[in-house]
Scaffold this motif. Structure first.
Motif, mmCIF file in Angstrom:
data_model
loop_
_atom_site.group_PDB
_atom_site.id
_atom_site.type_symbol
_atom_site.label_atom_id
_atom_site.label_comp_id
_atom_site.label_asym_id
_atom_site.label_seq_id
_atom_site.Cartn_x
_atom_site.Cartn_y
_atom_site.Cartn_z
ATOM 1 N N SER A 102 0.853 -1.007 -0.168
ATOM 2 C CA SER A 102 0.204 -0.286 0.008
ATOM 3 C C SER A 102 0.715 1.320 0.391
ATOM 4 O O SER A 102 0.231 2.213 -0.010
ATOM 5 C CB SER A 102 -1.116 0.233 1.272
ATOM 6 O OG SER A 102 -0.237 0.212 1.954
ATOM 7 N N ALA A 118 -7.687 -0.647 1.925
ATOM 8 C CA ALA A 118 -8.248 -0.791 1.079
ATOM 9 C C ALA A 118 -8.192 0.571 -0.467
ATOM 10 O O ALA A 118 -7.061 0.306 -1.200
ATOM 11 C CB ALA A 118 -9.383 -1.173 0.651
ATOM 12 N N GLU A 119 -8.285 1.800 0.650
ATOM 13 C CA GLU A 119 -7.757 3.306 -0.813
ATOM 14 C C GLU A 119 -6.427 3.666 -0.899
ATOM 15 O O GLU A 119 -5.911 3.728 -1.987
ATOM 16 C CB GLU A 119 -7.971 4.573 0.119
ATOM 17 C CG GLU A 119 -7.896 4.473 1.530
ATOM 18 C CD GLU A 119 -7.656 3.978 2.856
ATOM 19 O OE1 GLU A 119 -7.076 4.320 3.814
ATOM 20 O OE2 GLU A 119 -9.086 2.677 3.123
ATOM 21 N N TRP A 146 -5.970 -7.140 -2.775
ATOM 22 C CA TRP A 146 -6.333 -8.103 -1.510
ATOM 23 C C TRP A 146 -6.770 -7.167 -0.455
ATOM 24 O O TRP A 146 -4.863 -7.577 0.627
ATOM 25 C CB TRP A 146 -5.580 -9.103 -1.436
ATOM 26 C CG TRP A 146 -7.053 -10.369 -2.395
ATOM 27 C CD1 TRP A 146 -5.863 -10.227 -3.692
ATOM 28 C CD2 TRP A 146 -7.849 -10.554 -2.329
ATOM 29 N NE1 TRP A 146 -6.920 -11.594 -4.372
ATOM 30 C CE2 TRP A 146 -8.079 -11.968 -3.903
ATOM 31 C CE3 TRP A 146 -8.642 -10.874 -0.970
ATOM 32 C CZ2 TRP A 146 -9.144 -12.815 -3.851
ATOM 33 C CZ3 TRP A 146 -9.656 -11.624 -1.805
ATOM 34 C CH2 TRP A 146 -10.140 -12.154 -3.142
ATOM 35 N N PRO A 147 -7.400 -6.264 0.140
ATOM 36 C CA PRO A 147 -7.437 -5.916 1.186
ATOM 37 C C PRO A 147 -6.817 -6.861 2.546
ATOM 38 O O PRO A 147 -7.992 -8.388 2.308
ATOM 39 C CB PRO A 147 -8.751 -5.215 1.653
ATOM 40 C CG PRO A 147 -8.725 -4.453 -0.111
ATOM 41 C CD PRO A 147 -8.747 -5.725 -0.534
#
Length: 268
Positions: A16, A41-42, A59-60
């Motif tokens: 991320s 997720a963001e 894939w969070p």
């Protein structure tokens, strides 16, 4: 009609931000489909925007959850194809005075930084074993050897990742010689948990991508610091013996400087 070969699939944890995001950029630029795992997720969506189109799947999830990592591995194998490469990168680094903090703070570092590597490796390894080949790169550091005040949880967790890597090397060395495990110490970087004067994550990731894509069996058990292999310590006796036999001193392997996203660096 013969189907075209499927693209390589790599799983990168901690994709991320920072080094994980940079590794995803580098790997997709080389035509590898990357499955990026992280809790936000963001932030994973932002990583996807920087990667080659159609080659990043978000894939969070929390690597501290072993059941979820097994689910992600199984779904990846089913939906995208065999996982050829695993890069265990997910890490947290939150400073705290151990004398004035809860034990949970230190243990959280172990759960993500070390157990996260164990969980993700255990999730993909059965598939690699079934195929008889695979590539695993564990990202570690020297933090456990020279702990700093306020970094107990991080230091202990990073020492544990080095021990886990050595143990994993021993586990697969004889039975699965084509599952190649290496340790990579990228050094201090210019990231949120690093230092302003550190290496740009995009530059470091170019080395990491080269290492992850090199699955030669002779790399099993190797350790790389930045772009150079760290050779194991050799005793004075062995060095004298080689000198008497006129054997050349071992030369460390160097990682190539191939950087397909050069000119698009996110740090300057």
């Amino acid at each position: 009609m013969t189907e075209p070969p499927r693209k390589k699939v790599a799983v990168i944890t901690g994709a991320s931000e920072g080094l994980g995001r940079a590794l995803a950029r580098q790997m997709t630029a080389r035509g590898v489909h990357v499955v990026g795992i992280a809790r936000r997720a963001e932030a994973l969506a932002a990583t996807a925007e920087l990667c080659a189109p159609g080659l990043f799947t978000a894939w969070p999830g929390d690597v501290a959850d072993p059941a979820l990592m097994r689910e992600i591995a199984a779904r990846t194998e089913e939906d995208l194809g065999p996982v050829s490469i695993l890069v265990n990168n997910a890490v947290i680094y939150e400073r705290a005075d151990f004398l004035n903090s809860l034990a949970e703070h230190a243990c959280a570092h172990l759960q993500i930084n070390c157990c996260g590597q164990i969980n993700m490796t255990a999730a993909v390894l059965p598939f690699m074993v079934a195929r008889g080949r695979g590539r695993i790169v564990n990202i570690t550091s020297f933090a456990g050897e020279t702990p700093l005040p306020g970094s107990l949880g991080y230091s202990v967790s990073k020492a544990a990742t080095r021990a886990f890597t050595r143990a994993l090397v021993a586990e697969v060395a004889l039975r699965m010689p084509d599952i190649v495990v290496s340790e990579w110490i990228p050094g201090i970087m210019h990231t949120r948990s690093g230092y302003r004067d550190g290496i740009c994550a995009d530059h470091a990731a170019a080395w990491g991508a080269e290492l992850a894509l090199d699955d030669r069996p002779e790399l099993h058990g190797t350790t790389f610091l930045r772009d150079r292999e760290l050779l194991p310590h050799r005793s004075l006796r062995d060095r004298l013996k080689d000198a008497l036999l006129l054997k050349p001193a071992p030369r460390p392997r160097m990682l190539a400087q191939n950087n397909p996203v050069l000119g698009q660096d996110t740090c300057s």
